[in-house]
Design an enzyme around this catalytic site. Sequence first.
Site, PDB file in Angstrom:
ATOM      1  CB  ILE A 203      43.814  36.678  37.222  1.00  0.00           C
ATOM      2  CG1 ILE A 203      43.272  35.244  37.073  1.00  0.00           C
ATOM      3  CG2 ILE A 203      44.175  37.278  35.880  1.00  0.00           C
ATOM      4  CD1 ILE A 203      44.286  34.258  36.530  1.00  0.00           C
ATOM      5  CB  ALA A 204      44.626  41.185  38.654  1.00  0.00           C
ATOM      6  CB  ALA A 205      46.263  41.286  44.069  1.00  0.00           C
ATOM      7  CB  ALA A 206      43.032  45.911  43.099  1.00  0.00           C
ATOM      8  CG  LEU A 208      39.143  48.767  47.378  1.00  0.00           C
ATOM      9  CD1 LEU A 208      37.919  49.523  46.888  1.00  0.00           C
ATOM     10  CD2 LEU A 208      39.396  49.062  48.849  1.00  0.00           C
ATOM     11  N   GLY A 209      40.382  44.238  46.428  1.00  0.00           N
ATOM     12  CA  GLY A 209      40.009  42.867  46.109  1.00  0.00           C
ATOM     13  C   GLY A 209      40.992  42.215  45.160  1.00  0.00           C
ATOM     14  CG  ASP A 361      42.405  52.310  37.303  1.00  0.00           C
ATOM     15  OD1 ASP A 361      43.410  52.935  36.923  1.00  0.00           O
ATOM     16  OD2 ASP A 361      42.453  51.330  38.067  1.00  0.00           O
TER      17      ASP A 361
END
Length: 651
Positions: A203-206, A208-209, A361
């Site tokens: 669904i989302a990528a950052a 750190l994870g 954030d």
Amino acid sequence: MDSVSACTLPHLLHREAPPPSVPSPSLRRPKKKALQARLSTSSAANGAVSRALQGSALEQLDIERGVCIPFRKYSPEIVRSKVLESRGSTLSLMLRGVEIVWNLGLYWSNLVYDFLVGRDEEVVPYRARQLRNLLCDLGPSFIKAGQVLANRPDIIREDYMNELCILQDDVPSFPNQIAFRIIEEELGQPLEAVFSRISSETIAAASLGQVYRATLRATGEDVAIKVQRPGIEPIIYRDLFLFRTLASFLNGISIQKLGCNAELIVDEFGEKLLEELDYTLEARNLEDFLENFKNDPTVKIPQVYKQFSGSRVLVMEWIDGIRCTNPKAIKEAGIDVDGFLTIGVSAALRQLLEFGLFHGDPHPGNIFAMRDGRIAYVDFGNVAVLSQQNKQILIDAVVHAVNEDYAEMANDFTRLGFLTPGTDVTPIIPALEAIWQNSAGKGLSDFNFRSVTGKFNQLVYNYPIRIPERFSLVIRSLLTQEGICFTLKPDFKFLEVAYPYVAKRLLTDPNPALRERLVQVLFKDGLFQWKRLENLIVLAKENVAKMSSNPALKVKNTRNQRDWKVERKLDLTDTIKDGARLFFVDEGIRRQLLLALTEDSKLHIEELVDVYRLLEDQIDIPSVAVEVARDLPTVVRDILLSWSESILSDR
């Protein structure tokens, strides 16, 4: 580490600051020898800096922020031991060091060449993109550093900051098979035993994870699963060790440019980064936010499922809302945009000024509009804490801005850690005055944080000012939320919501510190400001009216609905009681109020009548009279104590 005296103990303090950046002709701060000479610290201050360099940078941070931490995941000693105890650590450090130096050195040489041939300004957009891609190639530590630099105008120039903002969202994901294996390792059982369904795409990528959507088999509830990138911890420790080693050689430059040593900046960054690596700490953050907003019907915080979570996996309630990146969908859903923005600004200000624990954030991907009009927050890995002392200084700065006391505003910078203690603030005062008057002079309708921040960025870039990470998060938070407001409604006036909230806090909050600030606002140069009092009442009433009529309050069947506290009127009972007590007990206040009623050789009955008319529909006079009467014994006791103290002091 030695304990810090007179400190509070929040369960955790969160912080994020960048590793030292590589100076370059187009990135570096301009040389301002004359300014730096005028802003030089006294010999005593220089001695203090020298002693600080010999001591622990972390102890400096604790003293500066007014809190201490009972348990720390980060310290230079912990990082060193973690890195050096592993087999083959020396070879790994050497190879990684060569990789970093080679890549950054090549980038630096390009900047030097641009500078020498005189094209450094024209190629800035290209070099900024090149820097962003370079940080991505160097891995998660550098991606995180880039995200932090995107909010640090004291370290990097604005055009580079804008490019690095892309790192907030545009991060590649890692394979599902690896992510699912990590989840099973944390659960101690197969995925199928806990989840009946899990999304095949992230669904989302950052940095750190990354996040998946799933359904709990036992209850059928939809959840979000946040999974940490594989093998990231040793990489982070190794890079932090190298960052701090480099920082030890850059202390002289950092003190000249920022007023602090480079190791302190790395320690800020490392402390925050290691906290974000532990998802059990993010689960605690969620619980804290749930507790803070439990009686607020306009804010939605997801529940956390701690029984399915661990240090590398976090399972939380799925938020079925509309991302603020999609304003068209928000409007098509019939959500009252004005009401949504009002509760968003109020929620942000409550985090900052009331709780002292705020979302660090809040970009559009982390804020959702619920279909019932509420605002929802996700991703609590990056939160920050403001001590009671810092909150009070922030309020002081607001009061000094209202009173146009720019000398005290400059001193507030020192008290908040922007300037080294002992710094001569005289050259900064005219700059602050110009920024505030140029922005506030346009009026409330044209005032926006982005224009003020742009001018402030120039100030911190030209002077040896360091922005402590917690305040860089405050600035980013306000800017981001103002940006969301403008996206959803281009003519939205951020301060038209913020001012009424602050006015209500000043008039109704029983905190003694806020009572003192209220007195400072109402008296200027010894004269009572009747117009300010009227404006405060009007703004506070406006805040109560907007919040009590918000469509989000019509939500039905919410779990904590019976605990909701919805103010329908401006409750000034405690303020009136405290005012009466001050009038009888405090001789200085009593003299000032009597002078206010008799200024210019006339009784100011008309002003009193105007104030009463503003409040007559808000307060129940008989009820307030009863409350004041109940408080009489306490008032009499305080009067007697004050009288006896004056008698004893005379003797």
